[in-house]
Scaffold this active site. Structure first.
Site, PDB file in Angstrom:
ATOM      1  CB  SER A   1      -0.719  -0.178   1.150  1.00 25.40           C
ATOM      2  OG  SER A   1      -1.561  -0.725   1.344  1.00 25.40           O
TER       3      SER A   1
ATOM      4  CG  HIS B   1      -3.078  -3.950  -2.714  1.00 28.98           C
ATOM      5  ND1 HIS B   1      -1.542  -4.061  -1.849  1.00 28.98           N
ATOM      6  CD2 HIS B   1      -3.467  -3.906  -0.965  1.00 28.98           C
ATOM      7  CE1 HIS B   1      -1.388  -4.169  -0.446  1.00 28.98           C
ATOM      8  NE2 HIS B   1      -2.525  -3.969  -0.713  1.00 28.98           N
TER       9      HIS B   1
ATOM     10  CG  HIS C   1      -3.608  -9.024   1.339  1.00 29.14           C
ATOM     11  ND1 HIS C   1      -3.282  -8.650  -0.130  1.00 29.14           N
ATOM     12  CD2 HIS C   1      -2.492  -8.754   2.225  1.00 29.14           C
ATOM     13  CE1 HIS C   1      -2.967  -7.531   0.083  1.00 29.14           C
ATOM     14  NE2 HIS C   1      -1.995  -7.435   1.637  1.00 29.14           N
TER      15      HIS C   1
ATOM     16  CE1 TYR D   1      -7.090  -9.102   2.400  1.00 32.90           C
ATOM     17  CE2 TYR D   1      -6.017  -8.906   3.769  1.00 32.90           C
ATOM     18  CZ  TYR D   1      -6.309  -8.848   2.579  1.00 32.90           C
ATOM     19  OH  TYR D   1      -6.145  -6.793   2.224  1.00 32.90           O
ATOM     20  CD  GLU D   2      -6.482 -10.232  -1.649  1.00 33.04           C
ATOM     21  OE1 GLU D   2      -7.017  -9.851  -2.888  1.00 33.04           O
ATOM     22  OE2 GLU D   2      -5.159  -9.941  -1.503  1.00 33.04           O
TER      23      GLU D   2
ATOM     24  CB  ALA E   1      -0.344  -0.099   4.922  1.00 31.86           C
TER      25      ALA E   1
ATOM     26  CG  MET F   1      -3.274  -8.334   8.325  1.00 30.51           C
ATOM     27  SD  MET F   1      -6.454  -8.093   7.313  1.00 30.51           S
ATOM     28  CE  MET F   1      -6.606  -6.638   8.937  1.00 30.51           C
ATOM     29  CB  SER F   2       1.013  -9.074   4.119  1.00 32.34           C
ATOM     30  OG  SER F   2       1.545  -7.470   4.142  1.00 32.34           O
TER      31      SER F   2
ATOM     32  CG  ASN G   1      -4.279   1.434  11.645  1.00 27.94           C
ATOM     33  OD1 ASN G   1      -3.076   1.006  10.514  1.00 27.94           O
ATOM     34  ND2 ASN G   1      -3.946   1.444  12.200  1.00 27.94           N
TER      35      ASN G   1
ATOM     36  CG  HIS H   1      -8.779  -0.303   3.787  1.00 32.37           C
ATOM     37  ND1 HIS H   1      -7.718  -1.084   3.896  1.00 32.37           N
ATOM     38  CD2 HIS H   1      -9.001  -0.275   2.620  1.00 32.37           C
ATOM     39  CE1 HIS H   1      -6.774  -0.800   2.382  1.00 32.37           C
ATOM     40  NE2 HIS H   1      -7.555  -0.819   1.879  1.00 32.37           N
TER      41      HIS H   1
END
Ligand code: HPA
Length: 282
Positions: A35, A66, A88, A90-91, A118, A216-217, A240, A252
């Site tokens: 990101s 992305h 990712h 989670y996708e 990020a 998450m990556s 954040n 997000h």
């Protein structure tokens, strides 16, 4: 191609063949642009851009912010290969798909890869907009890309992770930031599965166990690259405060906005790194 090769090696060979039809560049540095780093493409000279859709076994990201293309070219005199956008877990992707791109960078010849992302700031001193070098990780994602039969032509069954983020490469990253006049913290990255953000209790736990960043990556890519003997560096853009560090709810679109604002500073670190690596290798 021998049919006895594990499927992953055959798939990598197919992907590399498509890339080699368009460019014979051998990268001295691979970069995964997360990101906020989309603008890196504009700085690459003599760039060949290959949409992921054209490369067998590469998936395009579904997340806003992305892109999905491989860029090959020269950055500050250094041959680079850039994955602009990543998928990712989670996708819903298999782990082998999540790490396919970085394995391809390794097969294209990259001896080192810089992973960017990020991340949430777990420590209160990591305020939004800060840049932080990843010096180690804690994989709490519940996933590891090496589970399953080991493709032994890629690497060993039990790869060492004691220098998962290569200290020498890390030193070069920190020196580049100092030369560029960009403040760069150092911290440990904890990986969670997502896609929900963490709870305040989870973030308190992460702080206790020594994490400074949460995301998450990245960790799966780091493991797959270490498996193949590629040196890894990592930089997080703190987008954040993690949950509970401030009272603000996480959103997000704000995460993406802060990452974009910090992008130019991260780019200036990467340009300086590329220039210094090019000088060192000249
Ligand atoms: N948590 C997990 N992943 C993230 C965050 C976060 O707070 N910010 C950006 N990616």
């Amino acid at each position: 191609m021998s049919t006895t090769l594990p499927a992953i090696s055959a798939q990598l060979a197919e992907a590399v063949a498509v890339v080699r039809d368009r460019s014979d560049l051998v990268p001295a540095l691979g970069i995964v642009a997360g990101s906020g780093l989309g603008a890196i493409g504009e700085l690459v000279q003599d760039a060949v851009a290959i949409p992921y859709g054209d490369i067998p076994h590469m998936y395009a990201p579904t997340v806003v912010g992305h892109a999905g293309k491989l860029l090959l070219g020269t950055l500050e005199g250094l041959p680079v290969a850039i994955l602009s956008g990543r998928v990712h877990a989670y996708e819903g992707h298999a782990m082998s798909d999540v790490v396919f791109g970085v394995r391809m960078l390794a097969r294209l010849g990259a001896p080192r890869v810089l992973l960017t992302n990020a991340a949430g700031g777990v420590q209160p001193w990591l305020s939004p907009g800060s840049l932080c070098r990843i010096v180690d990780h804690i994989n709490l994602s519940g996933k590891n890309p090496l589970i399953g039969p080991n493709p032994s032509d890629l690497g060993p069954r039990f790869p060492d992770m004691s220098t998962g983020y290569d200290p020498e490469f890390g030193g070069a990253i920190s020196r580049a930031a100092a030369s560029a006049g960009v403040p760069l913290y150092s911290g440990v990255y904890a990986a969670m599965s997502g896609p929900s953000y963490e709870t305040p209790a989870e973030i308190r736990m992460l702080r206790v166990i020594g994490a400074s960043l949460v995301g998450m990556s990245t960790v799966q890519e780091c493991i797959a690259l270490n498996h193949m003997g590629v040196k890894v560096g990592g930089i997080s853009v703190v987008s954040n405060f993690a949950a509970g560090v401030s009272t603000a709810p996480l959103d997000h679109s704000e995460v993406a906005e802060v990452a974009n604002e910090a992008g130019p500073r991260l780019l200036s670190v990467i340009r300086t790194l590329a220039r210094q690596l090019a000088e060192a290798e000249a």
